[in-house]
Design an enzyme around this catalytic site. Structure first.
Site, PDB file in Angstrom:
ATOM      1  N   GLY A  37     -10.335  -3.515   3.439  1.00  0.00           N
ATOM      2  CA  GLY A  37      -9.357  -3.444   4.529  1.00  0.00           C
ATOM      3  C   GLY A  37      -9.415  -2.113   5.260  1.00  0.00           C
ATOM      4  O   GLY A  37     -10.419  -1.399   5.222  1.00  0.00           O
ATOM      5  N   ASP A  38      -8.311  -1.781   5.886  1.00  0.00           N
ATOM      6  CA  ASP A  38      -8.261  -0.560   6.702  1.00  0.00           C
ATOM      7  C   ASP A  38      -8.026   0.711   5.884  1.00  0.00           C
ATOM      8  O   ASP A  38      -8.367   1.810   6.318  1.00  0.00           O
ATOM      9  CB  ASP A  38      -7.132  -0.666   7.734  1.00  0.00           C
ATOM     10  CG  ASP A  38      -5.774  -0.803   7.041  1.00  0.00           C
ATOM     11  OD1 ASP A  38      -5.662  -1.657   6.135  1.00  0.00           O
ATOM     12  OD2 ASP A  38      -4.842  -0.059   7.385  1.00  0.00           O
ATOM     13  N   THR A  55      -0.094   0.979   6.836  1.00  0.00           N
ATOM     14  CA  THR A  55       0.020  -0.150   5.910  1.00  0.00           C
ATOM     15  C   THR A  55       0.244  -1.414   6.707  1.00  0.00           C
ATOM     16  O   THR A  55       1.040  -1.437   7.644  1.00  0.00           O
ATOM     17  CB  THR A  55       1.180   0.038   4.903  1.00  0.00           C
ATOM     18  OG1 THR A  55       1.291  -1.176   4.134  1.00  0.00           O
ATOM     19  CG2 THR A  55       2.502   0.349   5.560  1.00  0.00           C
ATOM     20  N   GLY A  56      -0.490  -2.464   6.353  1.00  0.00           N
ATOM     21  CA  GLY A  56      -0.345  -3.709   7.095  1.00  0.00           C
ATOM     22  C   GLY A  56      -1.577  -4.558   6.934  1.00  0.00           C
ATOM     23  O   GLY A  56      -2.405  -4.308   6.054  1.00  0.00           O
ATOM     24  N   GLY A  90      -4.914  -5.340   7.213  1.00  0.00           N
ATOM     25  CA  GLY A  90      -6.022  -4.422   7.451  1.00  0.00           C
ATOM     26  C   GLY A  90      -6.980  -4.808   8.558  1.00  0.00           C
ATOM     27  O   GLY A  90      -7.459  -3.947   9.308  1.00  0.00           O
ATOM     28  N   ARG A 120     -14.391  -7.894   0.271  1.00  0.00           N
ATOM     29  CA  ARG A 120     -13.554  -7.552   1.436  1.00  0.00           C
ATOM     30  C   ARG A 120     -12.968  -6.133   1.312  1.00  0.00           C
ATOM     31  O   ARG A 120     -12.458  -5.725   0.275  1.00  0.00           O
ATOM     32  CB  ARG A 120     -12.417  -8.567   1.544  1.00  0.00           C
ATOM     33  CG  ARG A 120     -11.472  -8.335   2.748  1.00  0.00           C
ATOM     34  CD  ARG A 120     -10.231  -7.566   2.352  1.00  0.00           C
ATOM     35  NE  ARG A 120      -9.316  -7.417   3.478  1.00  0.00           N
ATOM     36  CZ  ARG A 120      -8.262  -6.597   3.467  1.00  0.00           C
ATOM     37  NH1 ARG A 120      -7.991  -5.862   2.406  1.00  0.00           N
ATOM     38  NH2 ARG A 120      -7.482  -6.510   4.519  1.00  0.00           N
ATOM     39  N   THR A 144       0.834  -1.200   0.000  1.00  0.00           N
ATOM     40  CA  THR A 144       0.000   0.000   0.000  1.00  0.00           C
ATOM     41  C   THR A 144       0.870   1.251   0.000  1.00  0.00           C
ATOM     42  O   THR A 144       1.995   1.215   0.484  1.00  0.00           O
ATOM     43  CB  THR A 144      -0.875  -0.039   1.283  1.00  0.00           C
ATOM     44  OG1 THR A 144      -1.804  -1.106   1.129  1.00  0.00           O
ATOM     45  CG2 THR A 144      -1.610   1.249   1.552  1.00  0.00           C
TER      46      THR A 144
END
Ligand code: ASP
Length: 360
Positions: free
Chosen positions: A256-257, A277-278, A280, A254, A226
């Site tokens: 994510g964050d 970033t990671g 989510g 889906r 990201t």
């Protein structure tokens, strides 16, 4: 009669509150009650291109150079805007668009593939001066989702638009920087092969539930890609943005964050700006970006303390991996991650450029 008296009393209390309470749109710190704090940087910029198992031994010198050059190009473009007295929001959008256009990162061109073999993009944007925010999730035809997220903030009454509706909103806009493309524009062979590998693994394990992978096709065992940016301009305004393709093999719509305000992105002139970033799912549960701001606002922590606590403790305790880049109202910069590495760069008001990838 008693009800009437209570009503009058409530009105008086509300009007007193309105006169003395903090303005809901201006998040500037009260200058009259505080001594001026020394600034570390008059203006500054920090970016990331994802975190994960980024190790020198898995990287070729050519690829390392490509990452360094692209990160430098992206941050310098944003820095130039800030140096000339430009707006933090313009700097964030400009830097992120450069990374979105590069196949090196999991955003825009180079985004990972969904289970169904398409690219579906998420992005978010926040203005720390007004606390306005905009985000899009699951768009499939917008070349630069970060610009669309900003338009959601400025040109709609909503914060988060998703799927076909978000693409339709993009179509309704006549701005040059909202370019529409066929979904095939996002195709890259490496990301496609990543999906094939994950699908094969899924089949092998006979998994019935969603099997997600944040695999970087360029580096063995690598993960997230990201992109994100946080800027502080000369007027003390902070802005933050994040853009992603999400996770390889994502299905069932889906999200994510990254498009979630408070998880993937947050900005508040009174505290800081953050881009995450990671993995989510963990970043949403930990409310990573807002939590860092809240630790500063309510817990009196410095940016460094707040980012360390959230990334190295709270997230680790939950089992989440990844990192953030952040900048506070004094121009302090943080690039905190709990993975092997994170593509990152920062530039201060002196023009000093720092580019990093590994733990160092
Ligand atoms: N945070 C993103 C997501 O979970 C992935 C990433 O950071 O690469 O969708």
């Amino acid at each position: 009669m008693r009800h009437y008296a209570f009503f009058i009393l409530s009105l008086i209390l509300i009007s007193c509150n309105q006169k003395t309470g903090p303005s809901s749109t201006d998040t500037s710190r009260s200058k009259t009650t505080q001594l001026p704090e020394p600034k570390t940087n008059e203006f500054a910029l920090v970016i990331h291109g994802g975190a994960g198992t980024i190790k020198k031994e898995n990287m070729t010198p050519e690829l390392e150079l490509q990452y360094r050059e692209k990160l430098s190009e992206a941050i310098k473009a944003g820095h130039e805007i800030l140096k000339n007295g430009g707006d933090a929001m313009d700097a964030v959008e400009t830097s992120i668009r450069i990374m979105e256009d590069s196949p090196l990162f999991n955003s825009g061109k180079g985004a990972v593939f969904t289970h169904d073999g398409i690219n579906s993009l998420d992005a978010s944007f926040m203005d720390g001066k007004t606390l306005n925010a905009g985000a899009v999730a699951g768009v499939t035809t917008v070349k630069n989702p970060i610009s669309l997220a900003r338009k959601v903030m400025t040109d709609s009454e909503h914060v988060l638009l998703s799927g076909a509706g978000a693409d339709e909103f993009a179509k309704s806009l006549s701005y040059d920087n909202i370019e529409l493309v066929d979904n095939s524009y996002f195709f890259t062979e490496n990301r496609y092969q990543s999906l094939q590998r994950v699908l094969a693994k899924e089949k092998e394990n006979d998994r019935k539930t969603a099997f997600l992978e944040l695999e970087d096709p360029f580096i063995k065992d690598s993960k997230y890609g990201t992109v994100g940016c946080v800027a502080l301009d000369k007027n003390g305004n902070i802005a933050a943005g994040t853009s992603t393709g999400g996770m390889t093999n994502k299905k069932y719509g889906r999200i994510g964050d990254s498009p979630i305000i408070g998880s993937g992105t947050y900005a508040n002139n009174a505290t800081c700006g953050v881009s995450s970033t990671g993995h989510g799912e963990y970043f949403i549960r930990a409310q990573v970006a807002y939590d860092i701001s809240a630790l500063m606002e309510y817990g009196g922590k410095t940016l460094e303390e707040a980012t360390e606590e959230v990334i190295q403790k709270k997230l680790v305790d939950l089992g989440g991996t990844g990192g953030i880049v952040a900048l506070d109202y004094l121009g302090n910069i943080s690039m905190e991650f709990n993975t092997e590495g994170m593509y990152r760069a920062m530039m201060d008001d002196q023009g000093t450029l720092t580019v990093g990838m590994y733990k160092e």
